[in-house]
Write an enzyme that holds these catalytic residues in place. Structure first.
Site, PDB file in Angstrom:
ATOM      1  N   HIS A  43      65.167  27.531  70.177  1.00  0.00           N
ATOM      2  CA  HIS A  43      64.246  26.699  70.964  1.00  0.00           C
ATOM      3  C   HIS A  43      64.755  26.539  72.405  1.00  0.00           C
ATOM      4  O   HIS A  43      64.998  25.433  72.877  1.00  0.00           O
ATOM      5  CB  HIS A  43      64.054  25.323  70.320  1.00  0.00           C
ATOM      6  N   GLU A  75      63.278  21.997  62.691  1.00  0.00           N
ATOM      7  CA  GLU A  75      64.374  22.202  63.648  1.00  0.00           C
ATOM      8  C   GLU A  75      65.337  21.025  63.605  1.00  0.00           C
ATOM      9  O   GLU A  75      64.908  19.878  63.372  1.00  0.00           O
ATOM     10  CB  GLU A  75      63.807  22.377  65.067  1.00  0.00           C
TER      11      GLU A  75
END
Length: 528
Positions: free
Chosen positions: A279, A261
């Site tokens: 997220h 990420e």
């Protein structure tokens, strides 16, 4: 004196700064900018981060004064906890701040996947009315498999129960009887994979869970299954999931987390049967505020040398609810025992009996050590430095637990052994709905008195008239007795008077009582 410096490395709610209060110098840096972070962290006492700032061995080496790393959230993937521990840096997080938000997002992803919300929305925005193409499935009467029945997994299960589903779960650390009380049937992972219509993942990421839902696991699922991962990226193997979705071996997926990420380029994003979010599990106003406020309070506690319940790398870390009411009791028992010790301490034995022994009770030992050394040293004693004080003085410490406690739900006992071989032992508990602290044992004498700010103890040879003498002398000194209890081995044998009083007993009154009753030992304890 200069104020401790707190570095805010990511955007946090205004309530976080407010919770820190005026006692700190607050600085800001873009924690994701490595070139800016390393010099900024050099002289700070604490750093507050979210998920974008990596506090690794390099950052810790650059932080010469750092005492606390505070993660405003749950996951610690971006913090090298082992390196922090070796460097003597406390790591704290906010383990319950985002659990509701994360659970709600998992349910949202599950429902969106079941009803094809994402592709239907995208098509409509393109001017296409594809009502028949994006027909979905109902959740009612289906089997939902929860992988990981921790705090978030449990919240998801509770919310989905309202949809009329059968709930099954895999979690090797949850007892089936406990799960049954919650309406969840515990199964092995293979059974969950084979029978679930929906699978939602709620595990921490570690060496045992990395890739847990991979090619082998996905070969066992129904082709109609929908899989949700709002826990941690990497638990579900993204390539294996892409293959299974593309080949029709999995019907749909809802994803909020990814192995790397930020993730903006994944083959999964091109599939109509995937609903994906960046997220967002903790991304609600409520969760961010709760997380920021929680870690701000932890920073205040840590820099003040106090116990931090959410510390993940300090002895006694996370505290069970059954243990929490006993923390102050353990410290007070430590202070009482230490006040009664006639010479230098060689060993401290700490024992927990009863219900609390089923949990991690190291925090109680830590609290007792703080109490013991608060009486013995002039410097401030904290939950952080109490074990160090014991080690530096060569004091041996032990911790033992026993499931059975014949007379109390939980009993704490502290035994101090001096360098001359003398022993002092006290025991206490908490009772009732208000957790009243009680002292129930002093050097083998059974008593039952509330633990008070001001206490005194006399041992003497049992004989008539003692209580009257004690009351008369204290009354003449202007000291009001709140409670008094006498315990003895036998009539005419050794006896103990335990007193709780409303104020400090003057030294001359203590001595006068000892003289007139012929006391073998006199101990005054002031806990305020």
């Amino acid at each position: 004196m200069s104020k401790p410096v707190v570095l805010i490395a990511e955007e946090l709610s205004p309530a976080t700064i407010e919770a820190l209060g005026p006692d700190f110098e607050v600085r800001n840096v873009d924690g994701a900018d490595r070139a800016a972070l390393l010099p900024a962290i050099a002289d700070v006492d604490a750093i507050l981060i979210r998920s974008a700032t990596k506090v690794d061995a390099e950052a810790l080496a650059a932080a010469k004064k750092l005492k606390v790393v505070a993660r405003a959230g749950v996951g610690l993937d971006n913090v090298d906890v082992e390196a922090a521990t070796q460097a003597g840096v406390m790591v704290v997080n906010a383990p319950t701040s985002n659990i509701v938000s994360a659970a709600e997002l998992a349910v949202a992803l599950l429902l969106a996947s079941a009803r094809n919300v994402s592709p239907a929305h995208a098509a409509l925005r393109e001017g296409q009315w594809k009502r028949s193409k994006y027909s979905g499935v109902e959740v009612a009467d289906k089997t939902v498999g929860v992988v990981g029945l921790g705090r978030i997994g449990l919240l998801v299960a509770q919310r989905l129960s309202a949809f009329g589903v059968e709930l099954i779960a895999y979690d090797p650390f949850v007892q089936p009887a406990r799960a049954a009380q919650l309406g969840v049937r515990m199964v092995e992972l293979d059974e969950l994979l084979e029978t679930s219509d929906f699978i939602t993942v709620h595990l921490p990421k570690n060496k045992d869970t990395l890739g847990l839902i991979g090619a082998e696991a996905l070969a066992k699922v129904k082709p109609t299954v929908h899989i949700v991962n709002a826990a941690r990226g990497g638990i579900v193997d993204e390539q294996a999931l892409f293959d299974a979705l593309s080949e029709g071996r999995v019907a749909g997926a809802g994803l909020d987390v990814y192995a790397t990420e930020p993730c903006t380029d994944s083959p999964l994003f091109g599939l109509d049967n995937v609903v994906a979010t960046p997220h967002l599990g903790a991304s609600t106003d409520e969760a961010q505020e709760k997380a920021g406020v929680a870690v701000a309070k932890s920073v205040r506690q840590a820099l003040a040398g106090e116990l931090v319940p959410d510390a993940v790398n300090v002895q006694g870390g996370t505290i069970a609810e059954e243990v929490r009411p006993l923390i102050e009791t353990a410290e007070r028992l430590g202070r009482i025992a230490s006040s009664m010790t006639p010479s230098a301490i060689a060993a401290i034995d700490f024992e927990v009996l009863g219900e609390a022994s089923a949990h991690d009770v190291r925090v109680l030992q830590l609290s007792a050590l703080k109490g013991v050394f608060s009486v013995l040293v002039q410097d401030p004693v904290s939950y952080v430095n109490a074990p160090v004080l014991a080690a530096d003085r060569g004091v041996a410490t032990t911790l033992s637990t026993e499931v059975e406690s014949p007379e109390h739900r939980t009993l704490i006992r502290i035994k101090l052994t001096t360098t001359e071989g003398q022993c002092v032992a006290v025991a206490g508990t908490v009772t009732g709905p208000r957790d009243i602290e009680k002292l129930v044992e002093v050097d083998g004498f059974e008593i039952d008195v509330p633990i008070s700010e001001h206490m005194a103890f006399y041992t003497y040879a049992d004989k008539p008239g003692i209580v009257g003498v004690v009351g008369q002398i204290l009354g003449g000194s202007g000291v009001n007795i709140a409670g008094m209890q006498v315990s003895r081995t036998k009539a005419g044998g050794e006896a103990l008077i335990a007193l709780t009083v409303d104020s400090v007993i003057p030294e001359d009154a203590l001595g006068k009582i000892a003289e007139q009753i012929g006391a073998d030992a006199v101990f005054a304890v002031d806990l305020d």
